[in-house]
Enzyme design. Structure first.
Site, PDB file in Angstrom:
ATOM      1  N   ARG A  88      34.625  39.636  54.620  1.00  0.00           N
ATOM      2  CA  ARG A  88      33.793  39.532  53.424  1.00  0.00           C
ATOM      3  C   ARG A  88      32.643  38.565  53.624  1.00  0.00           C
ATOM      4  O   ARG A  88      31.832  38.377  52.724  1.00  0.00           O
ATOM      5  CB  ARG A  88      34.638  39.034  52.276  1.00  0.00           C
ATOM      6  CG  ARG A  88      34.902  40.097  51.184  1.00  0.00           C
ATOM      7  CD  ARG A  88      35.739  39.410  50.175  1.00  0.00           C
ATOM      8  NE  ARG A  88      35.895  39.987  48.896  1.00  0.00           N
ATOM      9  CZ  ARG A  88      36.904  40.777  48.536  1.00  0.00           C
ATOM     10  NH1 ARG A  88      37.749  41.210  49.414  1.00  0.00           N
ATOM     11  NH2 ARG A  88      37.032  41.130  47.279  1.00  0.00           N
ATOM     12  N   ARG A 127      39.587  51.034  34.683  1.00  0.00           N
ATOM     13  CA  ARG A 127      40.853  50.654  35.324  1.00  0.00           C
ATOM     14  C   ARG A 127      41.652  49.707  34.422  1.00  0.00           C
ATOM     15  O   ARG A 127      42.853  49.875  34.236  1.00  0.00           O
ATOM     16  CB  ARG A 127      40.542  49.994  36.676  1.00  0.00           C
ATOM     17  CG  ARG A 127      41.766  49.534  37.441  1.00  0.00           C
ATOM     18  CD  ARG A 127      41.442  49.213  38.884  1.00  0.00           C
ATOM     19  NE  ARG A 127      40.953  47.863  39.074  1.00  0.00           N
ATOM     20  CZ  ARG A 127      40.384  47.418  40.203  1.00  0.00           C
ATOM     21  NH1 ARG A 127      40.184  48.239  41.212  1.00  0.00           N
ATOM     22  NH2 ARG A 127      39.999  46.172  40.317  1.00  0.00           N
ATOM     23  N   ARG A 139      44.878  42.309  36.378  1.00  0.00           N
ATOM     24  CA  ARG A 139      44.550  41.212  37.307  1.00  0.00           C
ATOM     25  C   ARG A 139      43.782  40.113  36.574  1.00  0.00           C
ATOM     26  O   ARG A 139      42.910  40.403  35.755  1.00  0.00           O
ATOM     27  CB  ARG A 139      43.666  41.756  38.434  1.00  0.00           C
ATOM     28  CG  ARG A 139      44.420  42.490  39.502  1.00  0.00           C
ATOM     29  CD  ARG A 139      43.510  43.213  40.451  1.00  0.00           C
ATOM     30  NE  ARG A 139      42.418  42.405  40.995  1.00  0.00           N
ATOM     31  CZ  ARG A 139      41.667  42.753  42.015  1.00  0.00           C
ATOM     32  NH1 ARG A 139      41.891  43.899  42.638  1.00  0.00           N
ATOM     33  NH2 ARG A 139      40.692  41.991  42.442  1.00  0.00           N
ATOM     34  N   ARG A 150      32.393  38.171  41.109  1.00  0.00           N
ATOM     35  CA  ARG A 150      32.808  38.956  42.276  1.00  0.00           C
ATOM     36  C   ARG A 150      31.641  39.790  42.794  1.00  0.00           C
ATOM     37  O   ARG A 150      31.451  39.929  43.995  1.00  0.00           O
ATOM     38  CB  ARG A 150      33.991  39.867  41.899  1.00  0.00           C
ATOM     39  CG  ARG A 150      35.312  39.087  41.769  1.00  0.00           C
ATOM     40  CD  ARG A 150      36.337  39.836  40.944  1.00  0.00           C
ATOM     41  NE  ARG A 150      36.818  41.047  41.547  1.00  0.00           N
ATOM     42  CZ  ARG A 150      37.428  42.035  40.877  1.00  0.00           C
ATOM     43  NH1 ARG A 150      37.617  41.930  39.573  1.00  0.00           N
ATOM     44  NH2 ARG A 150      37.832  43.099  41.484  1.00  0.00           N
TER      45      ARG A 150
END
Ligand code: AMP
Length: 193
Positions: A88, A127, A139, A150
């Site tokens: 990442r 989701r 989450r 993010r």
């Protein structure tokens, strides 16, 4: 077969990785899943990662590099693996190169799922709504503030990883906004050539 799946949160990496696992008999190595397991188990790594993850920021390179190095040495990785969510950062990509060389391994492909940011937010909201409807735990980083972070981390720290592999001629881009089966087909075509 050793692959990297690159793409922002919500791009569909997990779904495609699962399909590749079934088709090729390889394992999916998701640093996000491994870190969530460490948080749940309350290990030293989990304790360090918990708050960073909840904020939507990146865990330090040495933690994730260590996790991956240990994991790829395990026997179930012998047929190959898909790295999902790793590397990442460019530093992680460099560490991965060094570790593959040490283990005498070579990557077969780096596949990037390209997706519009507006679609990502929509996908993650869907989701979350579906998981909530099924009564599943959501989450801690699937909320608007963490998601924003993010995506910011992806833009600033992970997008350069795609350029890192592109400059080595190893990057294959796939339209991640196409229907799921079409994305699977595009990936299969890349792997067949
Ligand atoms: P993911 O499940 O891939 O969306 O990852 C969830 C969170 O775990 C990320 O937002 C980061 O906080 C952490 N994480 C997962 N993989 C990495 C990585 N390769 N480097 C740093 N942090 C990571």
């Amino acid at each position: 077969m050793k692959l990297i799946l690159l793409g922002p949160p919500g791009a569909g990496k997990g779904t495609q990785a699962q399909r590749l696992v079934e088709k090729h008999g390889i394992v999916q190595l998701s640093t996000g899943d491994m870190l969530r397991a460490a948080v749940k188990a309350g290990t030293p790594v989990g304790l360090k990662a918990k708050d960073v993850m909840a904020r939507g920021e990146l865990v330090s390179d040495d933690i994730v590099v260590g996790i991956i190095e240990d994991r790829i040495a395990e026997p179930d990785c012998i047929n190959g693996f898909i790295l999902d969510g790793f590397p990442r950062t460019v530093a992680q990509a460099e560490a991965l190169d060094a570790m593959l060389t040490r283990h005498g391994l070579k990557l077969d492909a780096v596949i990037e799922l390209e997706v519009d940011e507006a679609i990502l937010i929509e996908r993650i909201e869907t989701r979350v709504a579906e998981m909530t409807a099924r009564g599943e735990a959501v989450r801690p980083d699937d909320n608007a503030a963490a998601l924003h972070k993010r995506l910011e981390a992806y833009r600033a720290q992970t997008a350069p990883v795609a350029s890192y592999y592109a400059s080595r001629g190893a990057l294959h881009a796939v339209d991640g906004m196409a229907p799921i089966d079409q994305v699977t087909k595009a990936i299969a075509e890349i792997l067949d050539t």
